[in-house]
Design a protein around this motif. Structure first.
Motif, PDB file in Angstrom:
ATOM      1  N   ARG A 357     -65.006  26.329-100.912  1.00  0.00           N
ATOM      2  CA  ARG A 357     -65.285  24.873-101.159  1.00  0.00           C
ATOM      3  C   ARG A 357     -65.319  23.980-100.086  1.00  0.00           C
ATOM      4  O   ARG A 357     -66.355  23.143-100.013  1.00  0.00           O
ATOM      5  CB  ARG A 357     -63.961  24.443-101.855  1.00  0.00           C
ATOM      6  CG  ARG A 357     -63.637  25.042-103.381  1.00  0.00           C
ATOM      7  CD  ARG A 357     -62.519  24.408-104.091  1.00  0.00           C
ATOM      8  NE  ARG A 357     -61.185  25.070-103.479  1.00  0.00           N
ATOM      9  CZ  ARG A 357     -60.564  24.158-102.743  1.00  0.00           C
ATOM     10  NH1 ARG A 357     -60.741  22.873-102.462  1.00  0.00           N
ATOM     11  NH2 ARG A 357     -59.257  24.588-102.301  1.00  0.00           N
ATOM     12  N   ASP A 358     -64.916  24.214 -98.582  1.00  0.00           N
ATOM     13  CA  ASP A 358     -65.172  23.322 -97.635  1.00  0.00           C
ATOM     14  C   ASP A 358     -66.535  23.432 -97.233  1.00  0.00           C
ATOM     15  O   ASP A 358     -67.021  22.262 -96.978  1.00  0.00           O
ATOM     16  CB  ASP A 358     -64.150  23.330 -96.655  1.00  0.00           C
ATOM     17  CG  ASP A 358     -62.560  23.001 -96.891  1.00  0.00           C
ATOM     18  OD1 ASP A 358     -62.580  21.949 -97.982  1.00  0.00           O
ATOM     19  OD2 ASP A 358     -61.544  23.323 -96.464  1.00  0.00           O
ATOM     20  N   VAL A 359     -66.878  24.852 -97.149  1.00  0.00           N
ATOM     21  CA  VAL A 359     -68.262  24.841 -96.447  1.00  0.00           C
ATOM     22  C   VAL A 359     -69.284  24.444 -97.078  1.00  0.00           C
ATOM     23  O   VAL A 359     -70.407  24.115 -96.726  1.00  0.00           O
ATOM     24  CB  VAL A 359     -68.505  26.515 -96.127  1.00  0.00           C
ATOM     25  CG1 VAL A 359     -69.209  27.339 -97.495  1.00  0.00           C
ATOM     26  CG2 VAL A 359     -69.169  26.568 -95.130  1.00  0.00           C
ATOM     27  N   LEU A 360     -69.042  24.564 -98.641  1.00  0.00           N
ATOM     28  CA  LEU A 360     -70.282  23.752 -99.538  1.00  0.00           C
ATOM     29  C   LEU A 360     -70.765  22.347 -99.016  1.00  0.00           C
ATOM     30  O   LEU A 360     -71.840  21.889 -99.661  1.00  0.00           O
ATOM     31  CB  LEU A 360     -69.796  23.906-100.969  1.00  0.00           C
ATOM     32  CG  LEU A 360     -69.633  25.218-101.487  1.00  0.00           C
ATOM     33  CD1 LEU A 360     -69.158  25.156-103.146  1.00  0.00           C
ATOM     34  CD2 LEU A 360     -70.783  25.985-101.514  1.00  0.00           C
ATOM     35  N   ALA A 361     -69.724  21.454 -98.774  1.00  0.00           N
ATOM     36  CA  ALA A 361     -69.731  20.378 -98.244  1.00  0.00           C
ATOM     37  C   ALA A 361     -71.124  20.018 -97.268  1.00  0.00           C
ATOM     38  O   ALA A 361     -71.613  19.161 -97.115  1.00  0.00           O
ATOM     39  CB  ALA A 361     -68.535  19.510 -97.925  1.00  0.00           C
ATOM     40  N   GLY A 362     -71.397  21.029 -96.389  1.00  0.00           N
ATOM     41  CA  GLY A 362     -72.285  21.195 -95.467  1.00  0.00           C
ATOM     42  C   GLY A 362     -73.755  20.585 -96.093  1.00  0.00           C
ATOM     43  O   GLY A 362     -74.641  20.156 -95.333  1.00  0.00           O
ATOM     44  N   ALA A 363     -74.012  21.025 -97.136  1.00  0.00           N
ATOM     45  CA  ALA A 363     -75.227  21.016 -97.834  1.00  0.00           C
ATOM     46  C   ALA A 363     -75.432  19.398 -97.905  1.00  0.00           C
ATOM     47  O   ALA A 363     -76.796  18.794 -98.002  1.00  0.00           O
ATOM     48  CB  ALA A 363     -75.505  21.641 -98.898  1.00  0.00           C
ATOM     49  N   PHE A 364     -74.221  18.478 -98.187  1.00  0.00           N
ATOM     50  CA  PHE A 364     -74.383  17.231 -98.570  1.00  0.00           C
ATOM     51  C   PHE A 364     -74.400  16.266 -97.365  1.00  0.00           C
ATOM     52  O   PHE A 364     -74.583  15.039 -97.309  1.00  0.00           O
ATOM     53  CB  PHE A 364     -73.302  16.883 -99.428  1.00  0.00           C
ATOM     54  CG  PHE A 364     -73.362  17.795-100.725  1.00  0.00           C
ATOM     55  CD1 PHE A 364     -74.281  17.646-101.747  1.00  0.00           C
ATOM     56  CD2 PHE A 364     -72.482  18.912-100.826  1.00  0.00           C
ATOM     57  CE1 PHE A 364     -74.574  18.127-102.953  1.00  0.00           C
ATOM     58  CE2 PHE A 364     -72.742  19.491-102.168  1.00  0.00           C
ATOM     59  CZ  PHE A 364     -73.629  19.398-103.041  1.00  0.00           C
ATOM     60  N   ASN A 365     -73.744  17.002 -96.153  1.00  0.00           N
ATOM     61  CA  ASN A 365     -74.007  15.965 -94.971  1.00  0.00           C
ATOM     62  C   ASN A 365     -75.174  15.964 -94.568  1.00  0.00           C
ATOM     63  O   ASN A 365     -76.008  16.876 -94.242  1.00  0.00           O
ATOM     64  CB  ASN A 365     -73.020  16.688 -93.775  1.00  0.00           C
ATOM     65  CG  ASN A 365     -71.670  16.942 -94.370  1.00  0.00           C
ATOM     66  OD1 ASN A 365     -70.951  18.007 -94.191  1.00  0.00           O
ATOM     67  ND2 ASN A 365     -70.933  15.894 -95.035  1.00  0.00           N
ATOM     68  N   PRO A 366     -75.812  14.964 -94.076  1.00  0.00           N
ATOM     69  CA  PRO A 366     -77.086  14.618 -93.400  1.00  0.00           C
ATOM     70  C   PRO A 366     -77.059  15.471 -92.190  1.00  0.00           C
ATOM     71  O   PRO A 366     -75.838  15.372 -91.216  1.00  0.00           O
ATOM     72  CB  PRO A 366     -77.401  13.072 -93.197  1.00  0.00           C
ATOM     73  CG  PRO A 366     -75.720  12.462 -93.123  1.00  0.00           C
ATOM     74  CD  PRO A 366     -74.900  13.492 -94.037  1.00  0.00           C
ATOM     75  N   SER A 367     -78.017  15.891 -91.785  1.00  0.00           N
ATOM     76  CA  SER A 367     -79.538  15.946 -92.402  1.00  0.00           C
ATOM     77  C   SER A 367     -79.471  17.052 -93.581  1.00  0.00           C
ATOM     78  O   SER A 367     -79.085  18.120 -93.302  1.00  0.00           O
ATOM     79  CB  SER A 367     -80.748  15.978 -91.321  1.00  0.00           C
ATOM     80  OG  SER A 367     -80.637  14.889 -90.660  1.00  0.00           O
ATOM     81  N   SER A 368     -80.156  16.573 -94.617  1.00  0.00           N
ATOM     82  CA  SER A 368     -80.584  17.529 -95.669  1.00  0.00           C
ATOM     83  C   SER A 368     -81.541  18.587 -95.156  1.00  0.00           C
ATOM     84  O   SER A 368     -82.276  18.347 -94.305  1.00  0.00           O
ATOM     85  CB  SER A 368     -80.898  16.949 -97.041  1.00  0.00           C
ATOM     86  OG  SER A 368     -82.219  16.250 -96.629  1.00  0.00           O
ATOM     87  N   ALA A 369     -81.695  19.648 -95.713  1.00  0.00           N
ATOM     88  CA  ALA A 369     -82.557  20.746 -95.615  1.00  0.00           C
ATOM     89  C   ALA A 369     -84.072  20.167 -95.510  1.00  0.00           C
ATOM     90  O   ALA A 369     -84.839  20.318 -94.578  1.00  0.00           O
ATOM     91  CB  ALA A 369     -82.512  21.774 -96.104  1.00  0.00           C
ATOM     92  N   ASP A 370     -84.332  19.266 -96.675  1.00  0.00           N
ATOM     93  CA  ASP A 370     -85.597  18.753 -96.950  1.00  0.00           C
ATOM     94  C   ASP A 370     -85.989  17.516 -95.605  1.00  0.00           C
ATOM     95  O   ASP A 370     -86.912  17.676 -95.218  1.00  0.00           O
ATOM     96  CB  ASP A 370     -85.666  17.898 -98.155  1.00  0.00           C
ATOM     97  CG  ASP A 370     -85.658  18.955 -99.321  1.00  0.00           C
ATOM     98  OD1 ASP A 370     -86.000  20.097 -99.057  1.00  0.00           O
ATOM     99  OD2 ASP A 370     -85.410  18.624-100.515  1.00  0.00           O
ATOM    100  N   SER A 371     -84.909  16.832 -95.462  1.00  0.00           N
ATOM    101  CA  SER A 371     -85.184  15.976 -94.588  1.00  0.00           C
ATOM    102  C   SER A 371     -85.326  16.587 -93.152  1.00  0.00           C
ATOM    103  O   SER A 371     -86.342  16.093 -92.300  1.00  0.00           O
ATOM    104  CB  SER A 371     -83.913  14.908 -94.371  1.00  0.00           C
ATOM    105  OG  SER A 371     -84.070  14.018 -93.239  1.00  0.00           O
ATOM    106  N   ALA A 372     -84.675  17.678 -92.724  1.00  0.00           N
ATOM    107  CA  ALA A 372     -85.022  18.277 -91.501  1.00  0.00           C
ATOM    108  C   ALA A 372     -86.172  18.788 -91.476  1.00  0.00           C
ATOM    109  O   ALA A 372     -86.592  18.936 -90.155  1.00  0.00           O
ATOM    110  CB  ALA A 372     -83.690  19.341 -91.302  1.00  0.00           C
TER     111      ALA A 372
END
Length: 386
Positions: A357-372
C-alpha cells in the motif's frame, strides 16, 4: 564527531519499525518517532556541524533515509518533507546563496519545516499557483488558498509555501515564503485517510490571508519554468530524497520475500522450503535484481548535487527520471515479494501488505511519469515546434 560516522542507530530504527504497524492501522502521526529522531539530531542531519547539525552530505543523507524507510516508510516520507527544506537551504548555501540560511539554523534549534507546495488542480506545480499571494506595503505577504497534501500537519512549526501575486509592481510573480504555525489564518483540516502512507498525516491546509513576515519572503519569481537556485533546489532535492524513501521500501520487501521463501514449505517438494522451488527463486532473484539498481543511481545524482556538477538544462530531466525509475522499480520489487509471501501477505496487518500500500503512493508523488517524460523529451529533443 566526524560526519562520516553519523548514522541512525540500529536500536532506534528497531523501535521505529516496531511502532509502524500501529501508526498505519490507526492513521496516527508517529510523534514518538519524530521526537526520537529530533533528540538524535536527525532533523539537522544536513546542517553543517558548525551550525549545530550532523554535517552530512546529500548523498550520505539518502543512505540514512533509505534505512529509515525500510523500518517505517510513512515516518521516512513525513520526515522527508522537512529534510527537503534543509537540503534546499544547503544546496543554495553551497552555491553562495544565503537566503535560506535561517532554515539551517532553525532546523538545528528543533523547528519542523513542512512542504506546502502541492495544490489541487495545479498541474504546473512549481511554475504556477492557485493560491493568492497579496503583498502589503510593509513587505509581508498574505496567502489565501489551499495546499494539499501537507505532511507533518500535526507537528510542523514552519510552512514553506508559495502563491501567485497577480498584481505585483513588476508584473505577476510567484512568491515564496515561510509561515509560522501561530500565524492567523491557517486552518488544518484533518482529512488524511488514505490507502497507504497513512502515518504521514498529510492533511489539507487552508490559508485564509495567512501572512509571512517580510524577512521570511524569500523569492518573487516570474511564473513559468525558472532556473533560479531556489527552484533548482526544491525540484532536485525533492526528487532525490523521495527516491531514497521508495528504495528503502524495496530493500525491506526483498528481505521479507527471502524470509518468506525460507519459512514456507512445499508439499510438492516433499516438505522442503519454498526457497528450493525454481519459480520462487526466480521471483526473489527478479526482485533483488531490480532492487540492486536503486541505490547506485540515487547516490550518483545526490553526489552530483554535493559536488555541484554541471548538468545544465538536463538537471530537471535527470531528477524527474530518477524519481520515476525508482518508484516504478520499487513497486515491481514489492509485487514480486507479495507473490513470494503467499496468501498470508494479503492480510491487512501483514508488513508486506503495508509495504504494498505504501509503495503505491510513489505514482502520485511528483513528478508523474507523464510529466517526467515531457521534461526528458524537451531536454533531449528541445521544445515542440510552435
Amino acid at each position: 564527531m566526524d560526519s562520516t560516522s553519523r548514522a541512525l542507530d540500529r536500536e532506534l530504527l528497531t523501535r521505529i519499525a516496531g511502532r509502524a504497524a500501529a501508526h498505519d492501522r490507526d492513521g496516527s502521526f508517529p510523534s514518538d518517532d519524530l521526537e526520537e529522531l529530533r533528540a538524535a539530531g536527525y532533523l539537522a542531519a544536513l546542517v553543517p556541524e558548525d551550525r549545530g547539525g550532523w554535517g552530512l552530505s546529500l548523498e550520505q543523507l539518502t543512505v540514512q533515509q533509505t534505512r529509515l524507510a525500510a523500518a517505517a516508510p510513512a515516518t521516512a516520507l513525513a520526515v522527508n518533507m522537512h529534510l527537503v527544506w534543509t537540503a534546499v537551504a544547503k544546496t543554495m548555501h553551497d552555491r553562495g546563496d544565503r537566503a535560506l540560511d535561517f532554515v539551517l539554523d532553525e532546523a538545528a534549534a528543533g523547528e519542523v519545516f513542512a512542504f506546502g507546495v502541492s495544490e489541487p488542480g495545479n498541474d504546473l506545480v512549481l511554475f504556477g499557483s492557485t493560491v493568492e499571494a497579496r503583498t502589503s506595503p510593509d513587505g509581508s505577504v498574505a496567502f489565501t488558498g489551499t495546499k494539499t497534501p501537507v505532511s507533518l500537519s500535526p507537528v510542523w512549526t514552519r510552512l514553506g509555501t508559495f502563491g501567485l501575486d497577480a498584481d505585483g509592481e513588476d508584473g505577476p510573480r510567484i512568491v515564496w515564503a515561510f509561515l509560522e504555525r501561530g500565524a492567523a489564518g491557517i486552518e488544518i483540516v484533518e482529512d488524511w485517510d488514505t490507502l497507504g502512507q497513512r502515518a504521514t498525516r498529510s492533511d489539507t491546509t487552508r490559508l485564509h490571508g495567512a501572512a509571512a513576515r517580510p524577512e521570511r519572503v524569500v523569492r518573487r519569481l516570474p511564473p513559468g519554468p525558472n532556473p533560479d537556485p531556489l527552484i533548482f533546489g526544491v525540484f532536485v532535492n525533492f526528487e532525490i530524497l523521495l527516491a531514497a524513501v521508495y528504495a528503502g521500501i524495496a530493500h525491506r520487501a526483498v528481505e521479507l520475500a527471502a524470509e518468506a521463501a525460507r519459512r514456507r514449505t512445499s508439499l510438492k517438494l516433499g516438505g522442503a522450503p519454498r526457497s528450493d522451488d525454481p519459480d520462487v527463486r526466480r521471483r526473489v532473484a527478479t526482485a533483488a535484481l531490480l532492487d540492486d539498481a536503486l541505490d547506485p543511481q540515487i547516490r550518483s545524482l545526490a553526489r552530483d548535487v554535493d559536488e555541484r556538477a554541471d548538468h545544465g538544462p538536463r538537471w530537471f530531466a535527470k531528477a524527474s527520471g530518477l524519481k520515476v525509475r525508482v518508484t516504478e522499480q520499487a513497486k515491481a520489487v514489492v509485487d514480486q515479494a507479495v507473490l513470494v509471501g503467499g496468501g498470508s501477505g494479503y492480510a491487512a496487518g501483514s508488513e508486506l501488505s503495508r509495504l504494498y500500500r505504501d509503495v503505491l503512493a510513489g505514482a502520485f508523488n511528483p513528478s508523474s511519469a507523464d510529466s517526467a517524460l515531457n521534461t526528458i523529451a524537451t531536454a533531449v529533443l528541445g521544445p515542440p515546434s510552435p
